[in-house]
Design a protein around this motif. Structure first.
Motif, PDB file in Angstrom:
ATOM      1  N   ALA A 221      38.105  37.378  37.751  1.00  0.00           N
ATOM      2  CA  ALA A 221      36.989  38.321  37.901  1.00  0.00           C
ATOM      3  C   ALA A 221      35.765  37.768  37.196  1.00  0.00           C
ATOM      4  O   ALA A 221      35.854  36.865  36.385  1.00  0.00           O
ATOM      5  N   VAL A 222      34.606  38.365  37.554  1.00  0.00           N
ATOM      6  CA  VAL A 222      33.387  38.135  36.796  1.00  0.00           C
ATOM      7  C   VAL A 222      33.024  39.489  36.211  1.00  0.00           C
ATOM      8  O   VAL A 222      33.139  40.511  36.893  1.00  0.00           O
ATOM      9  N   ALA A 223      32.640  39.495  34.909  1.00  0.00           N
ATOM     10  CA  ALA A 223      32.333  40.770  34.262  1.00  0.00           C
ATOM     11  C   ALA A 223      30.894  40.780  33.770  1.00  0.00           C
ATOM     12  O   ALA A 223      30.373  39.773  33.301  1.00  0.00           O
ATOM     13  N   VAL A 224      30.249  41.942  33.901  1.00  0.00           N
ATOM     14  CA  VAL A 224      28.890  42.122  33.402  1.00  0.00           C
ATOM     15  C   VAL A 224      28.815  43.496  32.719  1.00  0.00           C
ATOM     16  O   VAL A 224      29.663  44.359  32.942  1.00  0.00           O
ATOM     17  N   HIS A 225      27.779  43.667  31.882  1.00  0.00           N
ATOM     18  CA  HIS A 225      27.588  44.971  31.238  1.00  0.00           C
ATOM     19  C   HIS A 225      27.003  45.938  32.251  1.00  0.00           C
ATOM     20  O   HIS A 225      26.096  45.571  33.002  1.00  0.00           O
ATOM     21  N   PRO A 226      27.496  47.178  32.299  1.00  0.00           N
ATOM     22  CA  PRO A 226      27.018  48.117  33.319  1.00  0.00           C
ATOM     23  C   PRO A 226      25.512  48.398  33.240  1.00  0.00           C
ATOM     24  O   PRO A 226      24.887  48.708  34.245  1.00  0.00           O
ATOM     25  N   ALA A 227      24.912  48.254  32.041  1.00  0.00           N
ATOM     26  CA  ALA A 227      23.485  48.560  31.905  1.00  0.00           C
ATOM     27  C   ALA A 227      22.602  47.336  32.130  1.00  0.00           C
ATOM     28  O   ALA A 227      21.385  47.409  32.048  1.00  0.00           O
ATOM     29  N   ASP A 228      23.218  46.198  32.412  1.00  0.00           N
ATOM     30  CA  ASP A 228      22.442  44.962  32.582  1.00  0.00           C
ATOM     31  C   ASP A 228      21.839  44.918  33.985  1.00  0.00           C
ATOM     32  O   ASP A 228      22.509  44.601  34.969  1.00  0.00           O
ATOM     33  N   ASP A 236      30.207  46.057  43.091  1.00  0.00           N
ATOM     34  CA  ASP A 236      31.150  46.171  44.209  1.00  0.00           C
ATOM     35  C   ASP A 236      31.215  44.925  45.105  1.00  0.00           C
ATOM     36  O   ASP A 236      31.777  44.987  46.190  1.00  0.00           O
ATOM     37  N   ARG A 237      30.669  43.826  44.615  1.00  0.00           N
ATOM     38  CA  ARG A 237      30.738  42.614  45.446  1.00  0.00           C
ATOM     39  C   ARG A 237      31.896  41.726  45.041  1.00  0.00           C
ATOM     40  O   ARG A 237      32.496  41.875  43.987  1.00  0.00           O
ATOM     41  N   GLY A 245      37.306  28.160  45.403  1.00  0.00           N
ATOM     42  CA  GLY A 245      37.080  28.915  46.629  1.00  0.00           C
ATOM     43  C   GLY A 245      37.738  30.271  46.719  1.00  0.00           C
ATOM     44  O   GLY A 245      37.469  31.019  47.656  1.00  0.00           O
ATOM     45  N   HIS A 246      38.613  30.649  45.786  1.00  0.00           N
ATOM     46  CA  HIS A 246      39.212  31.988  45.905  1.00  0.00           C
ATOM     47  C   HIS A 246      38.196  33.046  45.493  1.00  0.00           C
ATOM     48  O   HIS A 246      37.289  32.779  44.700  1.00  0.00           O
ATOM     49  N   GLU A 247      38.343  34.237  46.060  1.00  0.00           N
ATOM     50  CA  GLU A 247      37.385  35.310  45.799  1.00  0.00           C
ATOM     51  C   GLU A 247      37.851  36.186  44.648  1.00  0.00           C
ATOM     52  O   GLU A 247      39.043  36.489  44.528  1.00  0.00           O
ATOM     53  N   VAL A 248      36.883  36.583  43.798  1.00  0.00           N
ATOM     54  CA  VAL A 248      37.225  37.463  42.674  1.00  0.00           C
ATOM     55  C   VAL A 248      36.258  38.633  42.637  1.00  0.00           C
ATOM     56  O   VAL A 248      35.106  38.506  43.063  1.00  0.00           O
ATOM     57  N   PRO A 249      36.725  39.796  42.133  1.00  0.00           N
ATOM     58  CA  PRO A 249      35.830  40.958  42.065  1.00  0.00           C
ATOM     59  C   PRO A 249      34.840  40.837  40.903  1.00  0.00           C
ATOM     60  O   PRO A 249      35.062  40.071  39.974  1.00  0.00           O
ATOM     61  N   ASN A 283      43.018  46.108  35.532  1.00  0.00           N
ATOM     62  CA  ASN A 283      44.124  45.923  36.478  1.00  0.00           C
ATOM     63  C   ASN A 283      43.950  44.709  37.370  1.00  0.00           C
ATOM     64  O   ASN A 283      44.090  44.792  38.591  1.00  0.00           O
ATOM     65  N   LEU A 284      43.596  43.591  36.775  1.00  0.00           N
ATOM     66  CA  LEU A 284      43.284  42.401  37.567  1.00  0.00           C
ATOM     67  C   LEU A 284      44.557  41.644  37.927  1.00  0.00           C
ATOM     68  O   LEU A 284      45.617  41.865  37.340  1.00  0.00           O
ATOM     69  N   SER A 285      44.431  40.743  38.883  1.00  0.00           N
ATOM     70  CA  SER A 285      45.614  39.969  39.270  1.00  0.00           C
ATOM     71  C   SER A 285      45.859  38.874  38.239  1.00  0.00           C
ATOM     72  O   SER A 285      45.040  38.634  37.347  1.00  0.00           O
ATOM     73  N   LEU A 286      47.017  38.235  38.343  1.00  0.00           N
ATOM     74  CA  LEU A 286      47.398  37.217  37.369  1.00  0.00           C
ATOM     75  C   LEU A 286      47.430  35.856  38.058  1.00  0.00           C
ATOM     76  O   LEU A 286      48.061  35.704  39.094  1.00  0.00           O
TER      77      LEU A 286
END
Ligand SMILES: [Zn+2]
Ligand SMILES: [Zn+2]
Length: 865
Positions: A221-228, A236-237, A245-249, A283-286
């Motif tokens: 996943a890529v994570a960002v602060h909600p207020a940023d 939601d992208r 090349g694999h896709e992550v939320p 709840n991310l994948s492993l």
């Protein structure tokens, strides 16, 4: 009784220690299961059998032996067991080294046997040192964790905790050492500061900073602060991971720091503890990119099979050639590494066994234990507070207690052995019954083994007699002595296990000792070359000197810097004590002593009161394990009070055969007897040797602790005064060039009270001594004028001589109270400050005397012509 005739001139520690070692019997230190005395059970640390009993062990064991011996003398039924904590990696590594093999070259059984043999050899080497150190070990309660007897109990404790739900297995991220190829617990992770590189790269239009590009394949996943606001467009992208090349939320999380790097971070399974946290939270994948050997897995694609370092280099190179690596910065970072081999740990998700940690019940039990020193409880509190993960107890090694579990090959059901069949090795034997679920008979034994702390954390259950049936007879133990370096491991795990298995605290008290640092103040290490080996000290100065160093080095709980001077001082104290012993024994041999002699002389009463004070001090210090305070008080009494003052005071009386000689003999005997008893825990050889001359055939170690008390406030005050007066007059003799035994003439002591010194002062000073209580009447006479040429020279130059002559001509009353000015060659000049000082002599009743003052006492000395 006394046999000073055979007393050698010098104390030969080597001869004495060897002789008593071969005289003492092990049985004298056995815990007596039939005893009616109160029990004192010690949960001794089982050292790792490296073959060398190191100086840190020596310190720890000295403390134990001090209080074990003290408690025996205080009437306790003491158990001082000796354990050996055998299992673990260091022995496996040593076996591989010694035999030039790796563990995979021989069968598991063969490898275990080799480890067993080496351990047995090492234990016998260490037993020798323990005996030389005169530790009063209870050898009937020795335990060795690699023996079936012991590890059967480890397995029993495992099954009990499995049953009660404390132990479970699951797939969970764990700290893993890829060099040792095993999971490790949090307590085994050491944190170091390192320099690393922060790499900024383009992640599909978003800049991401990472210190671990080799984990890109494990990005989930890529994570960002909600207020940023910079990243609101990503909500939601999904994003495509560069190179792979694999896709992550894209996830939003309050704990992302918008100020770090670009404010967007990638989550990998697993770069660090934070990744584990986010992974659970969202709840991310492993994605497992690194395997147990530290090699890249199949999901790493063309990097598969590389180690992490090579993979990192290759990925950075590929990022460069694809022009997505933007820049690199240096970054200081805390890195967790394996405490044994220093390899940086990886966090891998593995199927492992865990013990549940219930912080509240551990805190509660920890607070019911009395901690010495008290502040060490804080370390435990802090450690428990920060526990986030359960204790991972499975290890992927060989020389350890097997996990007593099988799995049905048909249905996967877990099967455990009957308790009565323990110990078992499930890789060698199979269950006695078919699978209870499917009835089939094919099983796979668990190949993982238990963490060594699973063995040692039931040491207290073992020594208190646990066999799985009810509460052990001697539980809880009275005390756990251990180093502060293993509070978060051994102390923590023991409390956890005791609460889990017994429902209560393991011991009443815990005594924490410090670490021994090298002479340079640094932790002892091979690379610094500052290691001190106990055997070397034993060789040069003997066990008693080493034991004294342990006691005196520092307050209990503090780290101690090793210092040869302290060992030398300890040895000197023995020499001094030996001289006291010889003197006392020769005197006692002449006449013996009578317990009923009245003690009237001031010096005698004074010594008894000071002895009584010392005994109270030493006993109080022993009760709270302040060994430095105790031994310091003993040494001061023996050296300052007894040897330097009392014996000097009464020598004359003893030689003169005065009527009060008997009183001094009784006092000498009382003091010497008490000293032997108080020294017995600290210097067992020396105390035994001295005591054996005082009481033939009686061991000081079988005596009760000294309980003598004597109260005489006047004697304490006046005796201190007497000792001080004598010391000052002796110093006066020395300063005036007189021999200490030279006749001195008349000495008058003006004291506030009448003193009955039985003539001791006069004999000691070789003088005609008079004690008086009236006011001293002295006339003062100026005997000399000392001119200060450093002041006069510059002030008067050529007139200096004339100035001095003028001063000399002043009448006495003007000299003691000089005018501001003086006439010099017809003109008035000022008298500079400090230009001269006066010397006086005193006259008492027409005779010239010297005067000494000691507190409110005035002493006049009229020297004999
Ligand atoms: Zn390691
Ligand atoms: Zn089955």
């Amino acid at each position: 009784m006394v046999s000073s005739g055979q007393l050698p001139k010098n104390y030969d520690f080597a001869e004495v220690e060897e002789r008593w070692r071969s005289t003492w019997r092990d049985e004298d230190h056995y815990f007596d299961t039939n005893s009616k005395k109160p029990q004192f059970v010690i949960d001794t640390p089982p050292p790792y059998p490296t073959g060398n009993f190191h100086i840190g062990n020596a310190l720890n064991w000295c403390y134990i032996d001090f209080f074990a011996r003290y408690k025996r003398m205080k009437g306790f039924n003491v158990m001082f067991p000796q354990g050996w904590d055998c299992h673990g990696l260091p022995t496996e590594v040593k076996v591989e080294e010694l035999n030039h093999i790796t563990k995979n070259d021989v069968s598991r059984e063969e490898f275990r046997r080799m480890c067993y043999d080496l351990t047995e050899k090492n234990i016998s080497l260490m037993r020798v040192t323990l005996r030389k150190m005169a530790f009063s070990t209870d050898w009937s309660n020795e335990y060795i964790t690699m023996m079936p007897d012991y590890y059967g109990k480890t397995q029993l404790s495992f099954l009990r905790m499995l049953k009660s739900g404390y132990i479970y297995q699951s797939e969970h991220p764990v700290n893993y050492c890829i060099r040792c190829e095993t999971a490790i617990a949090f307590a085994e992770v050491a944190y170091d500061d390192r320099q690393t590189q922060l790499n900024y790269f383009d992640f599909q239009g978003v800049e991401i900073a990472t210190t671990r590009p080799e984990l890109l394949a494990a990005c989930v996943a890529v994570a960002v602060h909600p207020a940023d606001e910079r990243y609101h467009f990503l909500k939601d992208r999904k994003m495509k991971v560069p190179l792979f090349g694999h896709e992550v939320p894209v996830v939003q999380d309050e704990t992302v720091d918008p100020a770090f790097g670009s404010g967007a971070v990638m989550i990998c399974t697993f770069g660090d503890k934070q990744d584990v946290h986010w992974w659970k939270q969202h709840n991310l994948s492993l994605r497992k990119a690194i395997d147990r050997q530290g090699k890249m897995t199949a999901i790493a694609g063309r990097y598969m099979g590389m180690n992490t370092t090579d993979c990192r280099t290759a990925i950075l190179a590929d990022m460069k050639s694809q022009k997505i690596l933007k820049r690199q910065e240096n970054l200081a970072q805390r890195v967790g590494s394996c405490w044994r081999c220093k390899t940086p740990i990886e966090i891998l998700s593995e199927r492992q066994w865990f013990v549940k940690i219930k912080p509240d019940e551990i805190q509660k039990a920890a607070h019911q234990i009395k901690w010495y020193p008290e502040h060490m409880l804080l370390r435990m509190e802090n450690w428990v507070e920060q526990m986030e993960w359960d204790w991972c107890i499975s290890r992927q090694r060989i020389f350890a207690t097997p996990i007593p579990v099988w799995f049905c090959k048909n249905c996967g059901e877990m099967v455990v052995p009957d308790e009565k069949d323990l110990p078992v090795d499930p890789t060698i034997v199979t269950p006695k019954h078919p699978c209870p679920k499917c009835g089939k008979n094919k099983f796979a034994g668990e190949v993982d083994v238990l963490d060594t702390w699973m063995d040692s954390s039931i040491s207290v259950l073992n020594v208190t007699g646990w066999d799985g049936r009810g509460t052990p007879p001697y539980f809880p133990a009275q005390i756990r002595p251990q180093g502060h370096d293993i509070i978060r491991t051994w102390a923590f795990y023991t409390i956890l296990r005791s609460v889990a298995l017994m429902g209560s605290k393991p011991w009443e008290e815990i005594l924490i000792n410090g670490m021994v640092l090298g002479e340079d103040g640094f932790k002892m290490s091979k690379s610094r070359g500052n290691i001190i080996v106990p055997e070397e000290i034993l060789e040069r100065y003997g066990a008693d000197a080493l034991r004294q160093w342990s006691a005196m080095g520092a307050a209990t709980g503090s780290d101690i810097m090793f210092n040869w001077n302290d060992v030398v001082a300890a040895s000197r104290f023995q020499t001094k004590m030996w001289n006291i012993a010889k003197f006392a024994l020769i005197q006692l041999e002449k006449e013996g002593f009578d317990q009923n002699t009245p003690v009237t002389a001031l010096a005698d009463r004074w010594l008894l009161v000071r002895l009584s004070d010392t005994i109270q001090q030493v006993s109080a210090a022993m009760e709270c394990y302040q060994f430095d305070t105790a031994l310091k008080a003993i040494r001061e009494f023996a050296w300052d009070i007894l040897a330097d003052n009392y014996i000097e005071l009464v020598k004359g009386r003893l030689y003169a055969g005065d009527a009060s000689r008997k009183s001094a003999l009784l006092v000498l005997h009382t003091a010497f007897d008490a000293l032997c008893k108080m020294l017995a825990p600290f210097t067992p050889y020396f105390a035994e040797e001295c005591y054996s001359h005082l009481n033939k055939g009686v061991s000081v170690h079988k005596q009760p602790w000294v309980s003598f008390t004597y109260d005489d406030e006047a004697a304490r005050y006046e005796g201190n005064l007497l000792a001080q007066v004598v010391a000052e007059v002796r110093k006066y003799k020395h300063d005036t060039g007189l021999a200490l035994n030279a006749p001195l003439g008349k000495v008058t002591i003006y004291a506030p009270h009448t003193v009955n010194d039985e003539g001791d002062t006069g004999r000691t000073l070789n003088a005609d001594v008079h004690w008086r209580t009236d006011e001293v009447k002295l006339d003062r006479v100026i005997t000399a004028i000392d001119f200060n040429r450093a002041v006069i020279g510059p002030a008067f130059r050529k007139q200096a001589e004339a100035f001095m002559t003028a001063i000399r001509a002043l009448p006495p009353q003007q000299l003691t109270n000089p005018p501001k000015t003086i006439m010099l060659d017809g003109s008035e000049v000022g008298i500079p400050e400090n230009s001269f000082s006066l010397k006086f002599s005193y006259v008492e009743e027409g005779a010239k005397v010297d005067v000494i003052t000691v507190a409110d006492v005035i002493v006049t000395i009229a020297k004999s012509a």
